[in-house]
Write an enzyme that holds these catalytic residues in place. Structure first.
Site, short mmCIF file in Angstrom:
data_model
loop_
_atom_site.label_atom_id
_atom_site.label_comp_id
_atom_site.label_asym_id
_atom_site.label_seq_id
_atom_site.Cartn_x
_atom_site.Cartn_y
_atom_site.Cartn_z
CG ASP A 335 48.22 60.67 35.45
OD1 ASP A 335 47.58 59.67 35.10
OD2 ASP A 335 49.45 60.68 35.65
CD GLU A 364 45.12 57.41 37.29
OE1 GLU A 364 45.08 56.27 36.81
OE2 GLU A 364 46.14 58.12 37.26
#
Length: 652
Positions: A335, A364
């Site tokens: 994340d 990400e």
């Protein structure tokens, strides 16, 4: 001062001066005749452990002070005897004389209800009977990966799932489950779909769900970490017994592996739900600050993990290695990976590949706010060439296909937006360098070829964040009929699954998953987040189309070339005037494909179009169905490309 004392009088001027400890035995090391507990915290004056019979409530059954080693900065206590199934907390005394709150240690591998106490346990006693024969499903090449993202609770909570252990790890392990129409659900559905990797939203212990009151049906995605090396209790059948969640998680992994599906863990080291997690026992060290001393917040969640500090990097590394070794996890999704520094990510990649060369890592490639970590050091999209065997999400392809994520009414290529053709082509070649693509530094996407190989890019159009694919299409195309929305949906993921990047599907896209237009459902009720398995019945043809699309990709290596050079040599775009028509040929039996040439067309216009095609070709996708044996033969004639559809043909 002696080597081991119960008091530390040394104070350091900066974190850089702290002694470091790079062995892998911080936290609890259990044996049947003694347990050793180690806490690295060089800037506190005392440390103690409180032992408890239960994971919550009751008085401490013993309290002991820890010994300090000035050379390593480590506090240690040895408990003689068998302490299996004993709960504990640690406390640190600050230089001002105050004691910290009681906390599990940062490395705690087991916890009690709500994660407030750590658990000493014998790991062998958490293994299902056949754990030692667990076999990882084969993976010949990274390019064979097909990712499918789900949430433990969404997966089975609806009555239509036919699953007994609703909302639990065990619910994912169940076989032979059916919806109201007798069609497969759950694990059997995943097998039918043909995915290779199940990506589960966070399953480590997170803060927002009160495990003592599960009858309240609270919901959260779990991006609010509490204990990184322990599991979330609300996903177990008994959150009060810290051993149950471990065994059930392993049972789930066994079932997935037997079904030929690998498991990806979603990990969130970039921020913590509250800074107490690290600050109470190791004040300040694990978080980044601005030069003025203010806490930085690139996570937009209140704090930011200092991955570039040596013991913070070590924490991430040991945590990930633990999940792989103890739980046989097959990969990780990071994340807000842009918050971590490149050096840390590369050392994680190197260390994990030593344990398992087939581990898959992706994240990400952005942050949610600014960070004191300089841009050239961040593990962001534009730096992906500096990352070793780590992939990033392609927001370029996502927004080009369906319209910008934050401008919810904007249409994308599949809804007739004429401004995205180049970006679609950029996505098809997985953000690598291709002689036919015009890169443009002035536009928001596809400014330059940031990837040096296709396996470092994840192609996708939807995930847990933002609207589901169906909802986004519906909001952006309020006048479209259901039939037209289905055409756009098919076209969207046909682009994803025939592109050279690693494909990623959001669970339920194959059955028009809706969250009723709720854009950020991280704490919405089950009624918004659940998978209604009867959607499968209502969208039979769509589900079948997705299955056939996945099979097509799996059977044809031309769609998953392994290098930039291979793509440059074997993928040729057609020169087509329309801004809403993309066409390309995969030639020369690309990547050893048994089809000599494959021709692919994507028509984003609502009107059908015709293209003349030389030679003899077999049509295998006509926008409605996919049939690899051939739907019809096209011989020196025009082929019709229906509105908002993909057409695929091949030559032997």
């Amino acid at each position: 001062m002696s080597q081991n004392s119960k008091i530390n009088t040394i104070q350091y001027a900066s974190f850089e001066e702290y002694p470091v400890y790079l062995k892998d035995d911080l936290g609890v090391v259990y044996t049947t005749d003694k347990t050793t507990i180690k806490l690295w915290s060089p800037n506190v004056s005392e440390a103690k452990i409180n032992l408890y019979k239960e994971g919550n409530g009751g008085e401490a059954i013993a309290v002991k002070n820890l010994d300090y080693d000035t050379k390593t900065g480590v506090w240690q206590v040895v408990l003689n005897g068998n302490y299996h199934n004993t709960y504990y907390t640690l406390q640190a005394k600050y230089n001002n004389g105050n004691w910290s709150k009681e906390m599990p240690d940062p490395y705690a591998k087991g916890v009690g209800v709500n994660g407030n106490r750590g658990l000493i346990f014998d790991p062998k006693l958490t293994n299902p009977s056949n754990w030692n024969t667990d076999k990882q499903p084969p993976l010949k090449s990274v390019s064979d990966i097909i990712l499918y993202e789900a949430h433990v609770r969404d997966f089975s909570i609806d009555p239509s799932s036919g699953i007994k252990n609703k909302g639990k790890f065990l619910g994912i392990a169940e076989k032979n489950t059916r919806n109201s129409f007798g069609e497969t659900t759950g694990l059997d559905h995943l097998q039918e779909m043909g995915i290779t990797h199940l990506h589960l939203l966070p399953v480590f212990d997170f803060k927002s769900v009160d495990e003592t009151a599960l009858e309240k049906n609270q919901y959260n995605w779990g991006y609010d970490p509490q204990n990184y090396n322990s599991l979330e209790g609300s996903y177990s059948t008994n959150p009060f017994d810290g051993l149950v969640r471990m065994k059930e998680y392993k049972q789930m992994i066994l079932a997935l592996h037997k079904a030929n599906i690998r498991l990806i863990m979603d990990v969130v080291y970039n921020h913590t739900s509250s800074t107490d997690i690290f600050d109470q026992l190791v004040p300040g060290y694990y978080y980044r600050n601005w030069p003025d001393g203010k806490r930085s917040d690139a996570s937009a969640c209140g704090n930011e993990f200092a991955s570039d500090r040596i013991m913070a990097r070590q924490f991430m590394l040991e945590s990930l290695k633990y999940w792989v070794k103890e739980y046989h996890v097959d990969g990780f999704r990071f994340d807000l990976m842009g918050i971590y520094d490149i050096e840390t990510m590369n050392s994680i990649s190197a260390e994990l590949k030593k344990i398992d060369p087939t581990i898959f890592l992706y994240g990400e490639g952005w942050t949610a706010g600014d960070s004191p970590l300089s841009i050239e050091k961040r593990a962001i999209k534009n730096n992906v060439k500096k990352l070793n065997d780590i992939a990033i999400f392609s927001d370029d392809l996502r927004d080009a296909v369906k319209g910008h994520w934050s401008n919810v009414i904007e249409k994308g290529f599949v809804s007739g937006n004429p401004n995205y053709k180049e970006v679609i082509q950029f996505g098809i070649v997985a953000s690598t360098n291709h002689p036919q693509i015009k890169y443009d530094s002035k536009r928001g996407y596809a400014q330059f070829s940031y990837a040096d190989k296709p396996t470092k890019v994840i192609g996708y159009v939807s995930c847990h964040d933002n609207n589901t694919l169906y909802d986004k299409l519906k909001i952006a195309n309020p006048k479209a009929s259901e039939k037209e929305l289905v055409q756009m949906d098919k076209l969207a993921n046909t682009i994803v699954l025939t592109s050279q990047s690693i494909p990623f599907l959001h669970m339920g896209a194959e059955m028009k998953r809706t969250k009723m237009g709720v854009e950020n459902s991280y704490k919405s009720p089950d009624s918004i987040n659940k998978i209604d398995w009867n959607w499968k019945h209502e969208n039979k043809d769509l589900v079948q189309y997705y299955e056939n699309l996945i099979t097509l990709r799996k059977n044809h290596p031309a769609f998953k070339m392994t290098s930039e050079k291979m793509i440059q040599e074997n993928l040729e775009f057609l020169t087509l005037d329309s801004p809403l028509l993309v066409g390309y040929t995969l030639k020369n039996n690309a990547n050893g494909d048994n089809w000599k040439n494959i021709r692919v067309y994507f028509n984003g216009d609502e009107e059908e179009t015709k293209q003349y095609i030389d030679g003899t070709w077999k049509l295998i996708c006509n926008g409605e169905i996919i049939n690899q044996n051939g739907i019809e033969t096209i011989n020196d004639q025009s082929v019709t490309i229906p509105g908002r559809s993909a057409v695929i043909l091949y030559q032997d």
